[in-house]
Design a protein around this motif. Structure first.
Motif, PDB file in Angstrom:
ATOM      1  N   GLU A 290      -9.985   9.990  13.831  1.00  0.00           N
ATOM      2  CA  GLU A 290      -9.365  10.110  12.513  1.00  0.00           C
ATOM      3  C   GLU A 290     -10.025  11.182  11.647  1.00  0.00           C
ATOM      4  OE1 GLU A 290      -6.682   8.402  11.877  1.00  0.00           O
ATOM      5  OE2 GLU A 290      -6.838   7.433  13.835  1.00  0.00           O
ATOM      6  N   ALA A 291     -11.120  11.760  12.131  1.00  0.00           N
ATOM      7  CA  ALA A 291     -11.815  12.787  11.356  1.00  0.00           C
ATOM      8  C   ALA A 291     -11.115  14.129  11.515  1.00  0.00           C
ATOM      9  CB  ALA A 291     -13.271  12.882  11.798  1.00  0.00           C
ATOM     10  N   VAL A 292     -11.581  15.114  10.757  1.00  0.00           N
ATOM     11  CA  VAL A 292     -11.002  16.451  10.748  1.00  0.00           C
ATOM     12  C   VAL A 292     -12.103  17.468  11.057  1.00  0.00           C
ATOM     13  CG1 VAL A 292      -9.680  18.154   9.452  1.00  0.00           C
ATOM     14  CG2 VAL A 292      -9.348  15.732   9.000  1.00  0.00           C
ATOM     15  N   ILE A 293     -11.849  18.319  12.021  1.00  0.00           N
ATOM     16  CA  ILE A 293     -12.747  19.446  12.294  1.00  0.00           C
ATOM     17  C   ILE A 293     -12.386  20.575  11.337  1.00  0.00           C
ATOM     18  CG2 ILE A 293     -13.491  21.140  13.991  1.00  0.00           C
ATOM     19  CD1 ILE A 293     -14.418  18.460  14.776  1.00  0.00           C
ATOM     20  N   VAL A 294     -13.376  21.077  10.611  1.00  0.00           N
ATOM     21  CA  VAL A 294     -13.137  22.108   9.604  1.00  0.00           C
ATOM     22  C   VAL A 294     -13.979  23.333   9.947  1.00  0.00           C
ATOM     23  CG1 VAL A 294     -13.183  22.700   7.151  1.00  0.00           C
ATOM     24  CG2 VAL A 294     -12.707  20.347   7.856  1.00  0.00           C
ATOM     25  N   SER A 295     -13.347  24.479   9.982  1.00  0.00           N
ATOM     26  CA  SER A 295     -14.070  25.742  10.149  1.00  0.00           C
ATOM     27  C   SER A 295     -14.370  26.318   8.764  1.00  0.00           C
ATOM     28  CB  SER A 295     -13.233  26.738  10.956  1.00  0.00           C
ATOM     29  OG  SER A 295     -13.891  27.989  11.023  1.00  0.00           O
ATOM     30  N   PRO A 296     -15.638  26.594   8.437  1.00  0.00           N
ATOM     31  CA  PRO A 296     -15.966  27.072   7.091  1.00  0.00           C
ATOM     32  C   PRO A 296     -15.508  28.486   6.798  1.00  0.00           C
ATOM     33  CG  PRO A 296     -17.916  27.048   8.455  1.00  0.00           C
ATOM     34  CD  PRO A 296     -16.831  26.413   9.269  1.00  0.00           C
ATOM     35  N   ASP A 297     -15.121  29.250   7.829  1.00  0.00           N
ATOM     36  CA  ASP A 297     -14.585  30.587   7.605  1.00  0.00           C
ATOM     37  C   ASP A 297     -13.634  30.920   8.743  1.00  0.00           C
ATOM     38  OD1 ASP A 297     -16.291  31.064   9.698  1.00  0.00           O
ATOM     39  OD2 ASP A 297     -17.759  32.170   8.521  1.00  0.00           O
ATOM     40  N   ALA A 298     -12.889  31.990   8.547  1.00  0.00           N
ATOM     41  CA  ALA A 298     -11.883  32.363   9.537  1.00  0.00           C
ATOM     42  C   ALA A 298     -12.521  32.836  10.840  1.00  0.00           C
ATOM     43  CB  ALA A 298     -10.975  33.459   8.967  1.00  0.00           C
ATOM     44  N   GLY A 299     -13.731  33.377  10.774  1.00  0.00           N
ATOM     45  CA  GLY A 299     -14.376  33.879  11.967  1.00  0.00           C
ATOM     46  C   GLY A 299     -14.703  32.798  12.982  1.00  0.00           C
ATOM     47  N   GLY A 300     -14.954  31.574  12.522  1.00  0.00           N
ATOM     48  CA  GLY A 300     -15.293  30.490  13.431  1.00  0.00           C
ATOM     49  C   GLY A 300     -14.121  29.599  13.779  1.00  0.00           C
ATOM     50  N   ALA A 301     -12.894  30.039  13.471  1.00  0.00           N
ATOM     51  CA  ALA A 301     -11.716  29.196  13.706  1.00  0.00           C
ATOM     52  C   ALA A 301     -11.522  28.925  15.194  1.00  0.00           C
ATOM     53  CB  ALA A 301     -10.479  29.858  13.113  1.00  0.00           C
ATOM     54  N   ALA A 308     -11.732  20.780  18.487  1.00  0.00           N
ATOM     55  CA  ALA A 308     -10.682  19.887  17.986  1.00  0.00           C
ATOM     56  C   ALA A 308      -9.641  19.601  19.058  1.00  0.00           C
ATOM     57  CB  ALA A 308     -10.030  20.495  16.744  1.00  0.00           C
ATOM     58  N   ASP A 309      -9.250  20.602  19.812  1.00  0.00           N
ATOM     59  CA  ASP A 309      -8.237  20.405  20.851  1.00  0.00           C
ATOM     60  C   ASP A 309      -8.769  19.538  21.990  1.00  0.00           C
ATOM     61  OD1 ASP A 309      -6.520  21.966  19.399  1.00  0.00           O
ATOM     62  OD2 ASP A 309      -6.873  23.804  20.551  1.00  0.00           O
ATOM     63  N   SER A 310     -10.023  19.755  22.373  1.00  0.00           N
ATOM     64  CA  SER A 310     -10.569  18.984  23.487  1.00  0.00           C
ATOM     65  C   SER A 310     -10.770  17.515  23.130  1.00  0.00           C
ATOM     66  CB  SER A 310     -11.893  19.595  23.945  1.00  0.00           C
ATOM     67  OG  SER A 310     -12.846  19.562  22.903  1.00  0.00           O
ATOM     68  N   LEU A 311     -11.009  17.226  21.855  1.00  0.00           N
ATOM     69  CA  LEU A 311     -11.197  15.840  21.428  1.00  0.00           C
ATOM     70  C   LEU A 311      -9.929  15.220  20.845  1.00  0.00           C
ATOM     71  CD1 LEU A 311     -14.717  16.098  19.713  1.00  0.00           C
ATOM     72  CD2 LEU A 311     -14.173  15.172  21.961  1.00  0.00           C
ATOM     73  N   GLY A 312      -8.860  15.998  20.745  1.00  0.00           N
ATOM     74  CA  GLY A 312      -7.620  15.471  20.181  1.00  0.00           C
ATOM     75  C   GLY A 312      -7.704  15.174  18.700  1.00  0.00           C
ATOM     76  N   MET A 313      -8.410  16.012  17.959  1.00  0.00           N
ATOM     77  CA  MET A 313      -8.604  15.801  16.520  1.00  0.00           C
ATOM     78  C   MET A 313      -7.827  16.839  15.730  1.00  0.00           C
ATOM     79  SD  MET A 313     -12.726  15.199  16.723  1.00  0.00           S
ATOM     80  CE  MET A 313     -12.928  14.984  14.956  1.00  0.00           C
ATOM     81  N   ASP A 314      -7.633  16.527  14.445  1.00  0.00           N
ATOM     82  CA  ASP A 314      -6.968  17.464  13.551  1.00  0.00           C
ATOM     83  C   ASP A 314      -7.926  18.583  13.162  1.00  0.00           C
ATOM     84  OD1 ASP A 314      -4.638  16.041  13.632  1.00  0.00           O
ATOM     85  OD2 ASP A 314      -5.050  14.881  11.809  1.00  0.00           O
ATOM     86  N   PHE A 315      -7.325  19.679  12.688  1.00  0.00           N
ATOM     87  CA  PHE A 315      -8.113  20.873  12.385  1.00  0.00           C
ATOM     88  C   PHE A 315      -7.727  21.393  11.007  1.00  0.00           C
ATOM     89  CE2 PHE A 315      -8.056  25.560  12.338  1.00  0.00           C
ATOM     90  CZ  PHE A 315      -9.417  25.795  12.411  1.00  0.00           C
ATOM     91  N   ALA A 316      -8.710  21.867  10.263  1.00  0.00           N
ATOM     92  CA  ALA A 316      -8.485  22.503   8.962  1.00  0.00           C
ATOM     93  C   ALA A 316      -9.334  23.765   8.892  1.00  0.00           C
ATOM     94  CB  ALA A 316      -8.834  21.560   7.810  1.00  0.00           C
ATOM     95  N   LEU A 317      -8.925  24.660   8.018  1.00  0.00           N
ATOM     96  CA  LEU A 317      -9.579  25.969   7.922  1.00  0.00           C
ATOM     97  C   LEU A 317      -9.834  26.311   6.466  1.00  0.00           C
ATOM     98  CD1 LEU A 317     -10.395  28.792   9.140  1.00  0.00           C
ATOM     99  CD2 LEU A 317      -8.011  29.450   8.813  1.00  0.00           C
ATOM    100  N   ILE A 318     -11.023  26.846   6.220  1.00  0.00           N
ATOM    101  CA  ILE A 318     -11.350  27.356   4.879  1.00  0.00           C
ATOM    102  C   ILE A 318     -11.267  28.867   4.933  1.00  0.00           C
ATOM    103  CG2 ILE A 318     -13.145  27.600   3.137  1.00  0.00           C
ATOM    104  CD1 ILE A 318     -14.075  24.822   3.828  1.00  0.00           C
ATOM    105  N   MET A 336     -10.306  28.938  -0.091  1.00  0.00           N
ATOM    106  CA  MET A 336      -9.088  28.130  -0.092  1.00  0.00           C
ATOM    107  C   MET A 336      -9.060  27.282   1.172  1.00  0.00           C
ATOM    108  SD  MET A 336      -6.305  30.917  -1.441  1.00  0.00           S
ATOM    109  CE  MET A 336      -6.650  32.006  -0.067  1.00  0.00           C
ATOM    110  N   LEU A 337      -8.692  26.001   1.016  1.00  0.00           N
ATOM    111  CA  LEU A 337      -8.621  25.085   2.142  1.00  0.00           C
ATOM    112  C   LEU A 337      -7.197  25.027   2.680  1.00  0.00           C
ATOM    113  CD1 LEU A 337      -9.977  22.894   3.891  1.00  0.00           C
ATOM    114  CD2 LEU A 337      -9.283  21.231   2.155  1.00  0.00           C
ATOM    115  N   VAL A 338      -7.059  25.217   3.983  1.00  0.00           N
ATOM    116  CA  VAL A 338      -5.769  25.126   4.646  1.00  0.00           C
ATOM    117  C   VAL A 338      -5.807  23.883   5.532  1.00  0.00           C
ATOM    118  CG1 VAL A 338      -4.100  26.275   6.131  1.00  0.00           C
ATOM    119  CG2 VAL A 338      -5.571  27.632   4.629  1.00  0.00           C
ATOM    120  N   GLY A 339      -5.135  22.814   5.121  1.00  0.00           N
ATOM    121  CA  GLY A 339      -5.159  21.561   5.859  1.00  0.00           C
ATOM    122  C   GLY A 339      -5.377  20.381   4.925  1.00  0.00           C
TER     123      GLY A 339
END
Length: 446
Positions: A290-301, A308-318, A336-339
């Motif tokens: 139920e948690a969200v994987i968040v990348s703090p910048d676009a470079g680490g997306a 996130a894909d390997s664990l079946g989790m949701d993803f958000a991007l800053i 800006m947070l996307v997600g």
């Protein structure tokens, strides 16, 4: 026990090398690595390395310049001692995160030109227009341009009249009447010609771009806003240094830019700390699905989406955006947070935290958007400067790093810090390299 192998440690992370030796069942190699009083590094390999497979473990944290020179000297010493193969093991590859754009306080600038640059002008994002009928030519000097007349319009900060500074030689010729008004020897022909030629050279010399006595001239010849300044590519230099020192193989962990592998003419293996981070998420975060994987910048997306894909989790991007403003002509960073992270646990994933500015700002943003808890999973916790104080005062609940750089002092100062051991990864990689086995098995995460 692995035979015919020597594992040497630099001064950067001796505890990691000791853990690797314990797992492989080999004693650490004896070496003397110290400094002379003048500051130069002294290296002496006390074990025989003739015909041996040598692995030198040296990380890039702390006094990175000293550690890099130590590594190069140790590699050269082993090659001089007739080692069969020398492998440099760099848990943190030094100089791997410097951009190819000039650095300023808010980060590397975007390649977007300032708003004051007209659209029809040349910038480094565009290309010059191809000459042709009906196309306006770019402004330039031609044969008919009188350079002396153009440069005479330049105003000096300490000039007089039309912008020309009256020099001592000019005052001398004027005082002696060699301007053709009243010559001293009655014949003005050759004298006036020589004097006029001398004045021309003396005046032309005032318009060089190196005339620091006239700062008004220097600002006139500055590069236009569209000009792109270049900075040194230190990562390429480090790769060349290691190769020239005699390294036959290089092993690193989570390179900031994977394309750095292309800088080497020798085999280079980039290991990943992703399995450690995934295992921590599965074992230590309740209801991690139920948690969200968040990348703090676009470079680490890309890095965050893989977890996130390997664990079946949701993803958000800053998304960090920098736009120049007309008033101050500075670049103000906005995040800006996307997600959607409201009422959910957020897991920030990044490869490296140096000053921890990006990761703490990201934690503040997701807290503001309604996150219930914030974890930060980092492969390399360099944590230099005031990073520890910034983390202690931040909205982060826990910060999980690996021991690719020494973390003993950081753990004493930061109660939020947890450390994962990467020694098993390097021990298995060293064993496989020594026996000629495949390394790609270490890249299979699922």
């Amino acid at each position: 026990m692995v035979r015919n192998i020597v594992i040497l440690s630099g001064n950067s992370h001796p505890s990691l090398a000791e853990s690797v030796c314990n797992m492989l069942g080999v004693p650490p190699g004896n070496r003397i690595l110290s400094k002379f009083s003048v500051g130069e590094t002294r290296c002496e390999i006390q074990d025989s390395v003739r015909g041996k497979d040598v692995f030198i473990i040296q990380s890039g944290g702390g006094s990175v310049n000293d550690h890099l020179i130590e590594l190069c000297i140790m590699i050269s010493a082993c090659k001089t001692g007739s080692a069969k193969r020398v492998t440099a093991v760099l848990p943190l590859f030094p100089y791997s995160r410097q951009p190819d754009l000039p650095y300023n306080k808010v980060g590397a600038p975007l390649s977007k030109p300032p708003t004051e640059v007209p659209k029809d002008k040349y910038t480094f994002e565009s290309v010059p227009a191809t000459p042709g009928p009906g196309i306006v030519k770019s402004a330039s000097f031609n044969r008919e341009t009188d350079l002396a007349r153009v440069m005479s319009k330049t105003s000096l900060s300490n000039g007089v009249g039309n912008g020309l500074t009256r020099t001592n030689s000019e005052n001398y010729f004027n005082a002696n009447g060699v301007n053709g008004v009243n010559g001293t020897n009655g014949t003005n022909g050759s004298t006036n010609g020589d004097a006029q030629q001398y004045l021309t050279h003396s005046r032309a010399g005032s318009y060089t771009t190196h005339d620091y006595e006239n700062p008004g001239l220097i600002s006139t010849f500055q590069a236009k806003p569209g000009y792109k300044r270049w900075v040194a590519q230190a990562g390429t230099l480090v790769a060349d240094l290691l190769t020239c020192a005699g390294a036959d193989h290089v092993v690193a962990l989570d390179l900031h830019d994977p394309q750095y592998q292309g800088f080497f003419d020798i085999p280079m293996d980039n290991l990943y700390g992703r399995p450690l981070l995934k295992r921590y998420i599965q074992q230590n975060i309740p209801d991690y699905k139920e948690a969200v994987i968040v990348s703090p910048d676009a470079g680490g997306a890309k890095r965050a989406t893989a977890i996130a894909d390997s664990l079946g989790m949701d993803f958000a991007l800053i998304h960090k955006e920098r736009r120049p403003t007309r008033i101050t002509d500075r670049q103000n960073a906005t995040m800006m947070l996307v997600g959607n992270v409201a009422n959910r646990v957020c897991i920030l994933v990044d490869d490296l935290a140096d000053t921890a500015n990006t990761i703490t700002r990201a934690a503040k943003l997701v807290r503001k958007e309604g996150a219930t808890a914030v974890y930060a999973l980092l492969t390399h916790g360099v944590l230099s400067g005031d990073a520890i104080a910034r983390i202690n005062a931040s909205a982060l609940d826990k910060v999980i790093v690996t021991n690719s750089v020494p973390q003993d002092e950081h753990r004493k100062l930061c109660p939020k810090l947890e450390v994962l051991d990467v020694a098993p990864i390097f021990a298995e990689a060293i064993r496989r390299i020594h026996h000629g086995e495949s390394i790609s098995v270490l890249f299979q995460y699922d």
